[in-house]
Each structure stands twice: as structure tokens, then as C-alpha cells.
Design a protein around this motif. Structure first.
Motif, PDB file in Angstrom:
ATOM      1  N   GLY A  41       0.800  -1.228   0.000  1.00  0.00           N
ATOM      2  CA  GLY A  41       0.000   0.000   0.000  1.00  0.00           C
ATOM      3  C   GLY A  41       0.830   1.274   0.000  1.00  0.00           C
ATOM      4  N   LYS A  42       2.163   1.147   0.017  1.00  0.00           N
ATOM      5  CA  LYS A  42       3.029   2.338   0.129  1.00  0.00           C
ATOM      6  C   LYS A  42       3.640   2.670  -1.230  1.00  0.00           C
ATOM      7  N   GLU A  43       3.573   3.947  -1.611  1.00  0.00           N
ATOM      8  CA  GLU A  43       4.172   4.371  -2.882  1.00  0.00           C
ATOM      9  C   GLU A  43       5.634   4.721  -2.688  1.00  0.00           C
ATOM     10  N   LEU A  44       6.469   4.210  -3.596  1.00  0.00           N
ATOM     11  CA  LEU A  44       7.912   4.439  -3.462  1.00  0.00           C
ATOM     12  C   LEU A  44       8.509   4.849  -4.807  1.00  0.00           C
ATOM     13  N   ILE A  45       9.483   5.738  -4.780  1.00  0.00           N
ATOM     14  CA  ILE A  45      10.218   6.036  -6.010  1.00  0.00           C
ATOM     15  C   ILE A  45      11.146   4.856  -6.239  1.00  0.00           C
ATOM     16  N   LYS A 342      16.978   0.537   4.288  1.00  0.00           N
ATOM     17  CA  LYS A 342      15.697   0.391   4.993  1.00  0.00           C
ATOM     18  C   LYS A 342      15.101   1.766   5.330  1.00  0.00           C
ATOM     19  N   ARG A 343      15.965   2.685   5.745  1.00  0.00           N
ATOM     20  CA  ARG A 343      15.471   4.048   6.060  1.00  0.00           C
ATOM     21  C   ARG A 343      14.988   4.756   4.784  1.00  0.00           C
ATOM     22  N   LEU A 344      15.703   4.543   3.667  1.00  0.00           N
ATOM     23  CA  LEU A 344      15.240   5.126   2.399  1.00  0.00           C
ATOM     24  C   LEU A 344      13.838   4.615   2.085  1.00  0.00           C
ATOM     25  N   TYR A 345      13.663   3.320   2.308  1.00  0.00           N
ATOM     26  CA  TYR A 345      12.357   2.696   2.050  1.00  0.00           C
ATOM     27  C   TYR A 345      11.274   3.367   2.904  1.00  0.00           C
ATOM     28  N   GLU A 346      11.572   3.513   4.185  1.00  0.00           N
ATOM     29  CA  GLU A 346      10.566   4.113   5.085  1.00  0.00           C
ATOM     30  C   GLU A 346      10.194   5.525   4.643  1.00  0.00           C
ATOM     31  N   GLU A 347      11.188   6.227   4.066  1.00  0.00           N
ATOM     32  CA  GLU A 347      10.938   7.611   3.637  1.00  0.00           C
ATOM     33  C   GLU A 347      10.352   7.691   2.225  1.00  0.00           C
ATOM     34  N   GLY A 348      10.372   6.543   1.463  1.00  0.00           N
ATOM     35  CA  GLY A 348       9.719   6.567   0.153  1.00  0.00           C
ATOM     36  C   GLY A 348      10.604   6.329  -1.051  1.00  0.00           C
ATOM     37  N   VAL A 349      11.807   5.751  -0.833  1.00  0.00           N
ATOM     38  CA  VAL A 349      12.671   5.416  -1.982  1.00  0.00           C
ATOM     39  C   VAL A 349      12.987   3.927  -1.941  1.00  0.00           C
ATOM     40  N   TYR A 350      12.789   3.251  -3.064  1.00  0.00           N
ATOM     41  CA  TYR A 350      13.138   1.832  -3.122  1.00  0.00           C
ATOM     42  C   TYR A 350      14.478   1.702  -3.829  1.00  0.00           C
ATOM     43  N   ALA A 351      15.541   1.495  -3.066  1.00  0.00           N
ATOM     44  CA  ALA A 351      16.885   1.304  -3.628  1.00  0.00           C
ATOM     45  C   ALA A 351      17.537   0.210  -2.793  1.00  0.00           C
ATOM     46  N   LYS A 352      17.768  -0.925  -3.405  1.00  0.00           N
ATOM     47  CA  LYS A 352      18.220  -2.127  -2.697  1.00  0.00           C
ATOM     48  C   LYS A 352      19.664  -2.003  -2.218  1.00  0.00           C
ATOM     49  N   ALA A 353      19.922  -2.554  -1.053  1.00  0.00           N
ATOM     50  CA  ALA A 353      21.295  -2.663  -0.559  1.00  0.00           C
ATOM     51  C   ALA A 353      21.960  -3.842  -1.256  1.00  0.00           C
ATOM     52  N   ILE A 354      23.194  -3.645  -1.698  1.00  0.00           N
ATOM     53  CA  ILE A 354      23.961  -4.748  -2.300  1.00  0.00           C
ATOM     54  C   ILE A 354      25.230  -4.903  -1.461  1.00  0.00           C
ATOM     55  N   THR A 375      10.693  11.272 -13.710  1.00  0.00           N
ATOM     56  CA  THR A 375      10.622  12.715 -13.973  1.00  0.00           C
ATOM     57  C   THR A 375      11.637  13.413 -13.058  1.00  0.00           C
ATOM     58  N   LYS A 376      11.959  14.656 -13.371  1.00  0.00           N
ATOM     59  CA  LYS A 376      12.875  15.441 -12.515  1.00  0.00           C
ATOM     60  C   LYS A 376      12.308  15.534 -11.098  1.00  0.00           C
ATOM     61  N   GLU A 377      10.976  15.677 -11.011  1.00  0.00           N
ATOM     62  CA  GLU A 377      10.346  15.809  -9.686  1.00  0.00           C
ATOM     63  C   GLU A 377      10.591  14.543  -8.860  1.00  0.00           C
ATOM     64  N   MET A 378      10.487  13.396  -9.488  1.00  0.00           N
ATOM     65  CA  MET A 378      10.732  12.135  -8.758  1.00  0.00           C
ATOM     66  C   MET A 378      12.180  12.084  -8.288  1.00  0.00           C
ATOM     67  N   LEU A 379      13.097  12.470  -9.163  1.00  0.00           N
ATOM     68  CA  LEU A 379      14.519  12.402  -8.796  1.00  0.00           C
ATOM     69  C   LEU A 379      14.829  13.421  -7.698  1.00  0.00           C
ATOM     70  N   ASP A 380      14.202  14.610  -7.774  1.00  0.00           N
ATOM     71  CA  ASP A 380      14.407  15.610  -6.715  1.00  0.00           C
ATOM     72  C   ASP A 380      13.895  15.090  -5.379  1.00  0.00           C
ATOM     73  N   ARG A 381      12.739  14.436  -5.427  1.00  0.00           N
ATOM     74  CA  ARG A 381      12.171  13.874  -4.191  1.00  0.00           C
ATOM     75  C   ARG A 381      13.115  12.808  -3.630  1.00  0.00           C
ATOM     76  N   ALA A 382      13.652  11.965  -4.521  1.00  0.00           N
ATOM     77  CA  ALA A 382      14.583  10.924  -4.067  1.00  0.00           C
ATOM     78  C   ALA A 382      15.834  11.568  -3.451  1.00  0.00           C
ATOM     79  N   LEU A 383      16.342  12.617  -4.092  1.00  0.00           N
ATOM     80  CA  LEU A 383      17.559  13.272  -3.577  1.00  0.00           C
ATOM     81  C   LEU A 383      17.305  13.897  -2.199  1.00  0.00           C
ATOM     82  N   ALA A 384      16.113  14.471  -2.029  1.00  0.00           N
ATOM     83  CA  ALA A 384      15.791  15.085  -0.726  1.00  0.00           C
ATOM     84  C   ALA A 384      15.763  13.999   0.359  1.00  0.00           C
ATOM     85  N   ILE A 385      15.250  12.827   0.006  1.00  0.00           N
ATOM     86  CA  ILE A 385      15.191  11.726   0.982  1.00  0.00           C
ATOM     87  C   ILE A 385      16.604  11.208   1.265  1.00  0.00           C
ATOM     88  N   TYR A 386      17.421  11.100   0.221  1.00  0.00           N
ATOM     89  CA  TYR A 386      18.828  10.703   0.428  1.00  0.00           C
ATOM     90  C   TYR A 386      19.515  11.669   1.397  1.00  0.00           C
TER      91      TYR A 386
END
Ligand code: PMP
Length: 397
Positions: A41-45, A342-354, A375-386
Motif C-alpha cells: 500500500g506504500k508508494e515508493l520512487i 531500509k530508512r530510504l524505504y521508510e521515507e519513500g525510496v526503493y533502492a536495494k542494498a547490495i 521525472t525530474k520531480e521524482m529524482l528531486d524527491r529521491a535526492l531530498a530523501i537521500y
């Protein structure tokens, strides 16, 4: 009655993996694997898919798949050499050859399958294979299946490759010697040094094999790493997948007509495993048409890759030495990397740990795969979460 030996084996090994944090958890999607995904149910970039060009959800591919499925059904009904070959399969193979600038091509059910098929159809116990130490698991398994002597060379180390090629050649022990490399290495985004590899291959009469799973659709105006270096007539085996930039499923070898003829009579998954479904084949044909007629999607992919890289670097992250849109964010210690992801996930970014053993110990990373569909907006949102998570965890100053 269930086997006690098996029960014991499974319990012991599963517990061991869980204790060492190596047990893969799977997060099933409730959405297409696009730039934004839904899990629980959670939306993630989404920065973890290989859907580099966004073609997996492209309406043109979907229409082609639906139309072919209505016309031919959902399954091919047999292996290629019995009566599972539709005209569509042959059309796909002609298109792949054109796309890769080779005489011919052969399609398989997956990229993994293709490496298992192609290596073992040509190499045997009298031969040797020089294999980059970071080559993909399917190459490793294909090499093992062939029973050839496997000689690993240090990652992209051309001095090491040359020395090992020389030693193998001068030993006189092997009938054939092959050099195998990924075109683009997916953990770091670096590109194989194909011009040097070709030079060494010519010097020692090596068969050349490039698995361009991550370069096709991305480099060389879409045609891949081999084309990027202008080496289309110098590489014997050009391997690709239809599951990443092409957005569907399948794998292929492109090369000389005689090689493809040989694979059609000798490679076991072609002979003994059911052909690709018609809908998938039609979608692949459409994808290749799109790639051969426009570079718009590649341009978007590269712009997005460069934008994300610049943003992460400016924030102060170590993004390694990637030469492609694949952007690792190197965190280091394994547990820290997993917590970061895991923290990225909680904040809304799906980027797997390797982490180790996929990459060397102490070089754990969160790997980002930006696509043409972000979109640029998605990438900006991801960068803010990073930035937020990086500061909170003390990774960024
Ligand atoms: N080769 C390489 C280099 C890959 O990265 C992959 C996919 N991870 C494969 C082959 C396997 O491709 P497929 O997913 O189409 O089986």
C-alpha cells in the motif's frame, strides 16, 4: 514420508543465512515495475529496476503483445525445433541481427538461459575460458556447464588478461580459448575495456564473448557496448537480454550466420525448452523497432542518470566510478548499508542494498537504477530523501 536428511539440511542452512543477514526478503509489488511502485500500500520512487527505458509499461508494446496473444495464444506450444517456431520468432531474430549489426541472431527464453546455452554449445573439456572475476552468475554457470578450464582474470585488468591468455596459449593444452566479459558491470556501472580485449584476442587467437545485458539499449545509440566501441565485426558472441532495456523477457546471441546455425542445432535450451510466448515476442519486436528509429529514450535515460549522479555527488555521497546511468551510492559496512536502504524505504525510496558476497566486503552500496521514465520531480524527491537519511545516519556531514 519427508526426508530427514533434507529437513536437516534446509533448517541448518536457512538458519545460517538468516543469522548472517544473507537471506533475501522479497517485497512483492502491487503495481507495474515503473518509476513509482507500490508495496504494502506504500508508494515508493523506484530506483531498483532494470526497466531502463520504461518500455515494460509502454502502451505500444502492450498493444503488440495483446494483439499477438489474441492471434496466436498465450503459449508457443512446443520447443523451437519441434513446431514452436512462429514466423514471429524468426522476425524477432532478424530484427535482433539488424539491431546488433550482425549477420544473424538466435533468441532464448531468458538471458540466464542464453549464457548456459551458448557457452556450453561451443566450449568443452579440451578448451579454456578467460573470465572476468566480476562476470554475472549466468556466465559463471555457463562456463561450469561447458567443463572447459575456467581461468579468472582480475576485474578489467588488461595486464592480467594478457598474461593469462599468453600462458594458456603457450601451454598448448587447449584446443580453443575464449575470453568472456560483461559489457557493462551492473554493480558499479563501469564499461568493459573492449578495444583492449579485442587486441589481446587478436594476438592470442581468442574467441570473444560479450554479455551486454546492461549495455544494450543504453550505449552505442541503443545498439550496445560493442557498437559504442565500433567493434561489431570483432566480437564473436554478442549476448543480450530482452528483459532489461527491451522491457520484456528473453535473451539472445547475435553473431555470424554459421555460429547461429550451430547454436540452433546444438544449444540445449533451444532444443529442449518451450519457445518464448507469442505476446512477448511481438512486444520485443516493437521495442526494437522503437530503439532503431529513435534515441529519445536513451537521451532521457542518460539525462536522468547524470542528474541523479550530480545530485548525489553534490550531497557528498561516494558514487564510485560508474560510466553509465547505474549509480552506486557506496556506504561501506554491510549492516550500515542495509539500515540505510531500509530508512530510504521508510521515507519513500526503493533502492536495494547490495552487500558481500555480491560485492567485496566493506563496499556495501545502495544501487540506483534511474530510468527514462523518471521525472525530474521524482529524482528531486529521491535526492531530498537521500539527504535527510544521509544526515540523520551521520553518513553526510
Ligand atoms: N547477464 C547479465 C550480465 C545480467 O545482469 C543478467 C540479469 N541479471 C542476466 C545475464 C540474466 O538475464 P535474464 O534476467 O534475462 O535472465
Amino acid at each position: 514420508m519427508a526426508s530427514k536428511v533434507l529437513d536437516h539440511f534446509l533448517q541448518e542452512n536457512l538458519d545460517d543465512l538468516k543469522n548472517r543477514g544473507l537471506y533475501n526478503m522479497i517485497d512483492p509489488l502491487e503495481s507495474p515495475n515503473g518509476p513509482v511502485i507500490k508495496i504494502d500500500g506504500k508508494e515508493l520512487i523506484n530506483l531498483s529496476s532494470n526497466n531502463y527505458l520504461g518500455l515494460a509499461t509502454d502502451p505500444r508494446l502492450i498493444d503488440a503483445a495483446v494483439e499477438a496473444t489474441r492471434k496466436y495464444g498465450v503459449g508457443a506450444g512446443a520447443v523451437r525445433t519441434i513446431n514452436g517456431t512462429l514466423k514471429l520468432h524468426e522476425e524477432l531474430e532478424r530484427k535482433l541481427a539488424e539491431f546488433k549489426h550482425t549477420e544473424a541472431a538466435i533468441a532464448y527464453q531468458s538471458g540466464f538461459n542464453c549464457n548456459m546455452a551458448a557457452i556450453s554449445a561451443v566450449m568443452d573439456k579440451n578448451d579454456a575460458i578467460l573470465s572476468d572475476e566480476l562476470n554475472h552468475a549466468s556466465i559463471i554457470d555457463g562456463c561450469r556447464l561447458s567443463k572447459a578450464k575456467i581461468i579468472r582474470f582480475n576485474h578489467s585488468d588488461m595486464d592480467d588478461l594478457r598474461a593469462k591468455a599468453k600462458e594458456a596459449k603457450e601451454s598448448g593444452q587447449y584446443k580453443k580459448i575464449m575470453v568472456i566479459t560483461d559489457g557493462v558491470f551492473s554493480m558499479d556501472g563501469d564499461i568493459a575495456k573492449l578495444p583492449e580485449i579485442v587486441e589481446i584476442a587478436e594476438e592470442f587467437d581468442l574467441i570473444t564473448y560479450v554479455d551486454d545485458a546492461h549495455g544494450s539499449g543504453v550505449l552505442g545509440n541503443g545498439a550496445g557496448t560493442v557498437k559504442h566501441f565500433g567493434l561489431s565485426d570483432k566480437i564473436d558472441f554478442q549476448i543480450g537480454t530482452l528483459s532489461k532495456a527491451i522491457g520484456v523477457v528473453g535473451g539472445y546471441v547475435a553473431g555470424k550466420k554459421e555460429l547461429i546455425d550451430w547454436l540452433k542445432v546444438r544449444s540445449r535450451p533451444f532444443l529442449f525448452s518451450t519457445a518464448l510466448p507469442p505476446g512477448d515476442v511481438a512486444a520485443c519486436i516493437k521495442a526494437i523497432d522503437i530503439l532503431m528509429n529513435s534515441t529519445e529514450l536513451q537521451e532521457r535515460l542518460w539525462n536522468n542518470g547524470n542528474y541523479l549522479k550530480k545530485g548525489l555527488k553534490e550531497l557528498g555521497f561516494d558514487i564510485g566510478e560508474s560510466e553509465t546511468p547505474i549509480t552506486p551510492c557506496i556506504i561501506g559496512e554491510e549492516k550500515l548499508t542495509q539500515t540505510f536502504s531500509k530508512r530510504l524505504y521508510e521515507e519513500g525510496v526503493y533502492a536495494k542494498a547490495i552487500v558481500f558476497p555480491t560485492v567485496p566486503r566493506g563496499t556495501g552500496r545502495v544501487r540506483n537504477m534511474p530510468t527514462a521514465a523518471h521525472t525530474k520531480e521524482m529524482l528531486d524527491r529521491a535526492l531530498a530523501i537521500y539527504e535527510k537519511v544521509g544526515k540523520e545516519m551521520g553518513i553526510l556531514k
